[in-house]
Design a protein around this motif. Sequence first.
Motif, PDB file in Angstrom:
ATOM      1  N   GLU A  71     -11.106   7.754 -47.598  1.00  0.00           N
ATOM      2  CA  GLU A  71     -10.535   7.968 -46.433  1.00  0.00           C
ATOM      3  C   GLU A  71      -9.137   7.419 -46.225  1.00  0.00           C
ATOM      4  N   ARG A  72      -8.870   6.325 -47.436  1.00  0.00           N
ATOM      5  CA  ARG A  72      -7.432   5.839 -47.298  1.00  0.00           C
ATOM      6  C   ARG A  72      -6.505   7.036 -47.518  1.00  0.00           C
ATOM      7  N   LEU A  73      -6.758   7.927 -48.464  1.00  0.00           N
ATOM      8  CA  LEU A  73      -5.938   9.115 -48.658  1.00  0.00           C
ATOM      9  C   LEU A  73      -6.012  10.217 -47.631  1.00  0.00           C
ATOM     10  N   LEU A  74      -7.151  10.358 -46.819  1.00  0.00           N
ATOM     11  CA  LEU A  74      -7.065  11.161 -45.910  1.00  0.00           C
ATOM     12  C   LEU A  74      -6.330  10.599 -44.655  1.00  0.00           C
ATOM     13  N   THR A  75      -6.189   9.494 -44.495  1.00  0.00           N
ATOM     14  CA  THR A  75      -5.178   8.922 -43.535  1.00  0.00           C
ATOM     15  C   THR A  75      -3.965   9.012 -43.765  1.00  0.00           C
ATOM     16  N   ALA A  76      -3.695   8.636 -44.952  1.00  0.00           N
ATOM     17  CA  ALA A  76      -2.266   9.049 -45.409  1.00  0.00           C
ATOM     18  C   ALA A  76      -1.591  10.328 -45.517  1.00  0.00           C
ATOM     19  N   LEU A  77      -2.477  11.414 -45.547  1.00  0.00           N
ATOM     20  CA  LEU A  77      -2.308  12.795 -45.664  1.00  0.00           C
ATOM     21  C   LEU A  77      -1.898  13.231 -44.264  1.00  0.00           C
ATOM     22  N   ASP A  78      -2.823  12.632 -43.024  1.00  0.00           N
ATOM     23  CA  ASP A  78      -2.672  12.658 -41.954  1.00  0.00           C
ATOM     24  C   ASP A  78      -1.299  12.269 -41.358  1.00  0.00           C
ATOM     25  N   ALA A  79      -0.769  11.187 -41.549  1.00  0.00           N
ATOM     26  CA  ALA A  79       0.403  10.652 -41.308  1.00  0.00           C
ATOM     27  C   ALA A  79       1.438  11.525 -41.777  1.00  0.00           C
ATOM     28  N   PHE A  80       1.369  12.163 -42.940  1.00  0.00           N
ATOM     29  CA  PHE A  80       2.473  12.828 -43.622  1.00  0.00           C
ATOM     30  C   PHE A  80       2.361  14.225 -42.644  1.00  0.00           C
ATOM     31  N   GLY A  81       1.211  14.743 -42.298  1.00  0.00           N
ATOM     32  CA  GLY A  81       1.215  16.099 -41.941  1.00  0.00           C
ATOM     33  C   GLY A  81       1.860  15.839 -40.523  1.00  0.00           C
ATOM     34  N   ARG A  82       1.441  14.813 -39.781  1.00  0.00           N
ATOM     35  CA  ARG A  82       2.228  14.491 -38.374  1.00  0.00           C
ATOM     36  C   ARG A  82       3.452  14.364 -38.404  1.00  0.00           C
ATOM     37  N   ALA A  83       3.860  13.567 -39.357  1.00  0.00           N
ATOM     38  CA  ALA A  83       5.562  13.247 -39.632  1.00  0.00           C
ATOM     39  C   ALA A  83       6.299  14.936 -39.722  1.00  0.00           C
ATOM     40  N   ARG A  84       5.552  15.539 -40.508  1.00  0.00           N
ATOM     41  CA  ARG A  84       6.272  16.794 -40.823  1.00  0.00           C
ATOM     42  C   ARG A  84       6.042  17.846 -39.803  1.00  0.00           C
ATOM     43  N   GLY A  85       5.112  17.810 -38.884  1.00  0.00           N
ATOM     44  CA  GLY A  85       5.035  18.695 -38.037  1.00  0.00           C
ATOM     45  C   GLY A  85       3.930  19.764 -38.335  1.00  0.00           C
ATOM     46  N   GLN A  86       3.439  19.567 -39.355  1.00  0.00           N
ATOM     47  CA  GLN A  86       2.425  20.634 -39.952  1.00  0.00           C
ATOM     48  C   GLN A  86       1.167  20.003 -40.695  1.00  0.00           C
ATOM     49  N   ALA A  87       0.204  20.426 -40.168  1.00  0.00           N
ATOM     50  CA  ALA A  87      -1.031  19.820 -40.781  1.00  0.00           C
ATOM     51  C   ALA A  87      -1.278  20.225 -42.050  1.00  0.00           C
ATOM     52  N   VAL A  88      -1.935  19.317 -43.009  1.00  0.00           N
ATOM     53  CA  VAL A  88      -2.248  19.316 -44.348  1.00  0.00           C
ATOM     54  C   VAL A  88      -3.461  20.098 -44.624  1.00  0.00           C
ATOM     55  N   PRO A  89      -3.732  21.208 -45.196  1.00  0.00           N
ATOM     56  CA  PRO A  89      -4.905  21.663 -45.404  1.00  0.00           C
ATOM     57  C   PRO A  89      -5.646  21.054 -46.567  1.00  0.00           C
ATOM     58  N   VAL A  90      -6.906  20.584 -46.222  1.00  0.00           N
ATOM     59  CA  VAL A  90      -7.659  19.828 -47.116  1.00  0.00           C
ATOM     60  C   VAL A  90      -9.112  20.146 -47.418  1.00  0.00           C
ATOM     61  N   LEU A  91      -9.485  19.871 -48.344  1.00  0.00           N
ATOM     62  CA  LEU A  91     -11.126  19.861 -48.724  1.00  0.00           C
ATOM     63  C   LEU A  91     -11.667  18.383 -49.056  1.00  0.00           C
ATOM     64  N   LEU A  92     -12.616  17.987 -48.708  1.00  0.00           N
ATOM     65  CA  LEU A  92     -13.224  16.748 -48.944  1.00  0.00           C
ATOM     66  C   LEU A  92     -13.981  16.863 -50.326  1.00  0.00           C
ATOM     67  N   GLU A  93     -13.695  16.117 -51.295  1.00  0.00           N
ATOM     68  CA  GLU A  93     -14.431  16.065 -52.705  1.00  0.00           C
ATOM     69  C   GLU A  93     -15.597  15.453 -52.652  1.00  0.00           C
ATOM     70  N   VAL A  94     -16.932  16.043 -52.818  1.00  0.00           N
ATOM     71  CA  VAL A  94     -18.217  15.632 -52.637  1.00  0.00           C
ATOM     72  C   VAL A  94     -18.659  15.171 -53.953  1.00  0.00           C
ATOM     73  N   ASN A  95     -19.375  14.061 -54.363  1.00  0.00           N
ATOM     74  CA  ASN A  95     -19.950  13.813 -55.921  1.00  0.00           C
ATOM     75  C   ASN A  95     -21.164  14.019 -55.576  1.00  0.00           C
TER      76      ASN A  95
END
Length: 232
Positions: free
Chosen positions: A107-131
């Motif tokens: 969740e920490r990485l997800l939150t950091a990616l969200d902040a980056f995406g919002r700052a640049r005005g373009q959402a970051v395409p992601v997949l969640l890695e599941v063990n």
Amino acid sequence: MTDSDIHALLGERLADVQGRITAACERVGRARAEVTLIAVTKTASIRVAERAFELGAGDLGESRPQELWNKAAALPQARWHFIGHLQRNKIERTIPLVSLVHSVDSERLLTALDAFGRARGQAVPVLLEVNCSRESAKGGLAVEEVPAISDRALSLSGIAFQGLMTMAAFSEDPQSARPAFAELRTIREQLRTRSGLELPHLSMGMSNDFEVAVEEGATLVRIGSTLFEGLG
């Protein structure tokens, strides 16, 4: 090995892998266009990665930020995928180079990616890695964590949540990977029902088990050693 030797051998390997993907699709009634081959270049030199791209491997994958930076600088026209552990301090330099992050594992990485995406005005395409293999040595979210973190991903405007990724436990028998891949597909179907979204991607299957992954619904297969071993 000369460039012409690399070109010839890599061309043969790519054709073989593509043929095996096609055959796996046919076995289960899938359209070949549903599956994208990602050529994972982490053991390949820039020269070899360039040959792969010339031969039609338009989607390339890297698991280490520094390697991705170097290779993407040489091959900016490729569609780069990040498939390894991403440290938050590498986000700013890495994300502008990639079309998809396969390996959001906290969740920490997800939150950091969200902040980056919002700052640049373009959402970051992601997949969640599941063990799904439940191996302690592997990264990724525990299966039990996925519903809550998926809900979190869906709520973030800086994230474009596109599906799930997993790695099966390594085995000489590819069939042993089938339960992990089937479980990831089931989790995705449950999330689709909960969210009403398509969540189009399942990133699963590597050199030793990609045909089973395709049979179980993979849309992205990550092939490295089968293509690049011994090429330098």
